[in-house]
Design a protein around this motif. Structure first.
Motif, mmCIF file in Angstrom:
data_model
loop_
_atom_site.group_PDB
_atom_site.id
_atom_site.type_symbol
_atom_site.label_atom_id
_atom_site.label_comp_id
_atom_site.label_asym_id
_atom_site.label_seq_id
_atom_site.Cartn_x
_atom_site.Cartn_y
_atom_site.Cartn_z
ATOM 1 N N LEU A 13 0.833 -1.201 0.000
ATOM 2 C CA LEU A 13 0.000 0.000 0.000
ATOM 3 C C LEU A 13 0.871 1.256 0.000
ATOM 4 C CD1 LEU A 13 -2.766 -1.089 2.532
ATOM 5 C CD2 LEU A 13 -3.056 -0.714 0.075
ATOM 6 N N ARG A 16 2.244 1.831 -3.456
ATOM 7 C CA ARG A 16 1.228 2.378 -4.359
ATOM 8 C C ARG A 16 0.953 3.843 -4.057
ATOM 9 N NH1 ARG A 16 -3.473 -2.301 -4.740
ATOM 10 N NH2 ARG A 16 -2.087 -4.001 -5.342
ATOM 11 N N THR A 20 0.209 7.722 1.970
ATOM 12 C CA THR A 20 -0.972 7.157 2.619
ATOM 13 C C THR A 20 -0.985 7.428 4.116
ATOM 14 O OG1 THR A 20 -2.338 5.201 2.900
ATOM 15 C CG2 THR A 20 0.025 4.850 3.013
ATOM 16 N N ASP A 50 -5.885 -5.910 -2.639
ATOM 17 C CA ASP A 50 -6.897 -5.247 -3.464
ATOM 18 C C ASP A 50 -8.179 -4.991 -2.669
ATOM 19 O OD1 ASP A 50 -5.148 -5.294 -5.661
ATOM 20 O OD2 ASP A 50 -5.804 -7.327 -6.179
ATOM 21 N N GLU A 53 -7.513 -2.026 -0.328
ATOM 22 C CA GLU A 53 -7.547 -0.777 -1.092
ATOM 23 C C GLU A 53 -8.986 -0.408 -1.456
ATOM 24 O OE1 GLU A 53 -4.441 1.019 -4.112
ATOM 25 O OE2 GLU A 53 -5.536 -0.674 -4.967
#
Length: 82
Positions: A13, A16, A20, A50, A53
């Motif tokens: 995460l 990506r 965050t 996934d 997210e």
């Protein structure tokens, strides 16, 4: 499906989205409370990155209500001081 341990899911995460606000401890608490679905493998929890997210995408868009997270343990500061 991308199953990872909590630590690896957190790292993915962060990769990506380096900015965050999701922390490793938040993710762990959500798994322990059953907010994020998981499977247990030995003493580790496996989560689908996934799904994690998507959960946060849905809560920020209002598709599902945000869950109330309750801390299950005292903070490290409390343990060290007392």
């Amino acid at each position: 499906m991308t199953l990872r341990t909590i630590n690896k899911a957190y790292e993915e995460l962060r990769a990506r989205d380096p900015e965050t606000a999701i922390t490793r401890n938040l993710l762990r608490e959500m798994v322990k409370q059953g907010i994020i679905p998981s499977a247990k493998a030995g003493n580790k929890y496996l989560v689908d990155v996934d799904v994690v997210e998507k959960y946060f995408m849905d809560t920020t868009t209002g598709a599902i209500p945000a869950a109330e997270i309750k801390c299950s343990s005292r903070s490290r500061w409390d343990r060290e001081v007392r």
